[in-house]
Scaffold this motif. Structure first.
Motif, PDB file in Angstrom:
ATOM      1  N   SER A 156      -7.044 -14.039   1.792  1.00 13.74           N
ATOM      2  CA  SER A 156      -6.892 -12.936   0.837  1.00 13.74           C
ATOM      3  C   SER A 156      -5.549 -12.239   0.936  1.00 13.74           C
ATOM      4  O   SER A 156      -5.157 -11.511   0.011  1.00 13.74           O
ATOM      5  CB  SER A 156      -8.018 -11.911   1.047  1.00 13.74           C
ATOM      6  N   ILE A 157      -4.834 -12.445   2.042  1.00 12.35           N
ATOM      7  CA  ILE A 157      -3.522 -11.809   2.220  1.00 12.35           C
ATOM      8  C   ILE A 157      -2.448 -12.887   2.223  1.00 12.35           C
ATOM      9  O   ILE A 157      -2.404 -13.737   3.118  1.00 12.35           O
ATOM     10  CB  ILE A 157      -3.469 -11.001   3.528  1.00 12.35           C
ATOM     11  N   THR A 158      -1.620 -12.871   1.204  1.00  8.80           N
ATOM     12  CA  THR A 158      -0.561 -13.880   1.060  1.00  8.80           C
ATOM     13  C   THR A 158       0.806 -13.257   0.811  1.00  8.80           C
ATOM     14  O   THR A 158       1.798 -13.972   0.709  1.00  8.80           O
ATOM     15  CB  THR A 158      -0.888 -14.831  -0.099  1.00  8.80           C
ATOM     16  N   SER A 159       0.858 -11.937   0.699  1.00  5.32           N
ATOM     17  CA  SER A 159       2.108 -11.232   0.416  1.00  5.32           C
ATOM     18  C   SER A 159       1.950  -9.779   0.821  1.00  5.32           C
ATOM     19  O   SER A 159       0.836  -9.318   1.129  1.00  5.32           O
ATOM     20  CB  SER A 159       2.450 -11.307  -1.075  1.00  5.32           C
ATOM     21  N   LEU A 163      -1.575  -6.557   0.543  1.00  4.93           N
ATOM     22  CA  LEU A 163      -2.075  -5.654   1.581  1.00  4.93           C
ATOM     23  C   LEU A 163      -2.748  -4.423   0.990  1.00  4.93           C
ATOM     24  O   LEU A 163      -3.436  -3.688   1.704  1.00  4.93           O
ATOM     25  CB  LEU A 163      -0.935  -5.194   2.497  1.00  4.93           C
ATOM     26  N   LYS A 164      -2.565  -4.200  -0.314  1.00  3.79           N
ATOM     27  CA  LYS A 164      -3.130  -3.015  -0.947  1.00  3.79           C
ATOM     28  C   LYS A 164      -4.642  -2.980  -0.759  1.00  3.79           C
ATOM     29  O   LYS A 164      -5.348  -3.936  -1.088  1.00  3.79           O
ATOM     30  CB  LYS A 164      -2.788  -2.989  -2.433  1.00  3.79           C
ATOM     31  N   GLY A 165      -5.131  -1.883  -0.197  1.00  2.00           N
ATOM     32  CA  GLY A 165      -6.556  -1.717   0.035  1.00  2.00           C
ATOM     33  C   GLY A 165      -7.061  -2.362   1.311  1.00  2.00           C
ATOM     34  O   GLY A 165      -8.208  -2.148   1.715  1.00  2.00           O
ATOM     35  N   SER A 183       3.060  -0.545   1.368  1.00  2.00           N
ATOM     36  CA  SER A 183       2.448  -1.722   0.749  1.00  2.00           C
ATOM     37  C   SER A 183       1.020  -1.436   0.284  1.00  2.00           C
ATOM     38  O   SER A 183       0.359  -2.325  -0.266  1.00  2.00           O
ATOM     39  CB  SER A 183       2.432  -2.887   1.753  1.00  2.00           C
ATOM     40  N   GLY A 184       0.544  -0.206   0.513  1.00  2.00           N
ATOM     41  CA  GLY A 184      -0.778   0.185   0.039  1.00  2.00           C
ATOM     42  C   GLY A 184      -1.899  -0.063   1.014  1.00  2.00           C
ATOM     43  O   GLY A 184      -3.084   0.027   0.655  1.00  2.00           O
TER      44      GLY A 184
END
Length: 281
Positions: A156-159, A163-165, A183-184
């Motif tokens: 789910s994290i690729t950038s 990272l938002k949320g 980055s949120g």
């Protein structure tokens, strides 16, 4: 400031502070390799920096000696070793002299150079415009980025945008914390890398942001441990040998030595030994 511009600024700042002891001065970390070489022919003629080292048969480097894996004592009390120490010894060999080391706390290391206690510093000194105004710098021998570290099965994290949320574990005193916020991400406070990576492994947080060299050192020591790099910054931090302003001849000789060490594979070999990857390019 626009959010994208703020994040770019924070990435640049974080890269300069990401190497622990060498993080005390801000800046882009992507400045020119050698910096200003000072005045013209007259100053060059008065420059005895290389001649002094050659006459003594020794080049003395300032280093911390407590900064693993860059400069430390094996087993807590053995001989001085580390990535920067081995690079310094290889440079001395190319110069045809012996390497000596003066161990100094980071807060006093530039004062020691100014006072002539040593000829150069090899201690992961990041190149910044502020430092270039005061010191000479060799070509960089370490290049690093900021990275997002997640569990191996995380998709789910690729950038940094993704990272938002999500929740990251960060030291609240580091600029990696600021980058995570911009980055949120929701940030969980930790004391340092060891705690943050443990929380990622346990699945209690989604990720942590840190310097790539920190991650590579961890993997070299502990194996992958179920972790991977999900993304890294495009901005890079460069570290180099720092010398007194005006020590142009010695700086140029070190540049030549570093090129030779790159060409013959020595820098890559030292890098692989400590990080399992080439961090010199």
């Amino acid at each position: 400031m626009h959010a994208r511009h703020l994040r770019t600024a924070l990435i640049a700042a974080a890269l300069v502070v990401g190497l622990g002891a060498c993080s005390s001065t801000g800046g882009s970390g992507s400045a020119s390799a050698t910096g200003s070489t000072g005045s013209g022919a007259a100053a060059a003629g008065a420059d005895q920096s290389l001649a002094k080292v050659q006459k003594a048969g020794v080049i003395t480097f300032g280093t911390e000696g407590t900064y693993k894996p860059f400069s430390y004592h094996a087993d807590g009390g053995g001989d001085l070793t580390g990535f920067d120490v081995e690079v310094a010894r290889a440079i001395a060999s190319k110069l045809g002299v012996k390497a000596a080391f003066q161990e100094t706390q980071w807060d006093a290391i530039f004062a020691g150079l100014d006072a002539g206690r040593f000829d150069a510093i090899t201690n992961q000194v990041s190149i910044t415009p502020e430092r270039q105004a005061k010191y000479e710098f060799s070509t960089p021998y370490t290049v690093s980025t900021g990275v997002i570290v997640v569990k191996q099965d995380n998709t789910s994290i690729t950038s940094f945008d993704s990272l938002k949320g999500k929740t990251t574990a960060q030291s609240l005193t580091s600029n990696w914390y600021k980058l995570a916020q911009s980055s949120g991400a929701n940030v969980q406070s930790v004391e340092g890398w060891a705690q943050s990576v443990a929380l990622v492994q346990q699945g209690r947080v989604d990720a942590t942001i840190n310097d790539k060299l920190t991650y590579l050192d961890y993997v070299k020591t502990n194996g992958q441990s179920g972790l991977k790099i999900a993304a890294e910054t495009t901005d890079k931090s460069q570290s180099a040998v720092a010398l007194k302003k005006g020590a142009t001849a010695l700086t140029q000789a070190i540049d030549t030595a570093l090129k030779q060490l790159a060409d013959d594979g020595t820098l890559t070999s030292i890098s692989q030994k400590y990080f399992g990857a080439d961090v010199t390019k």
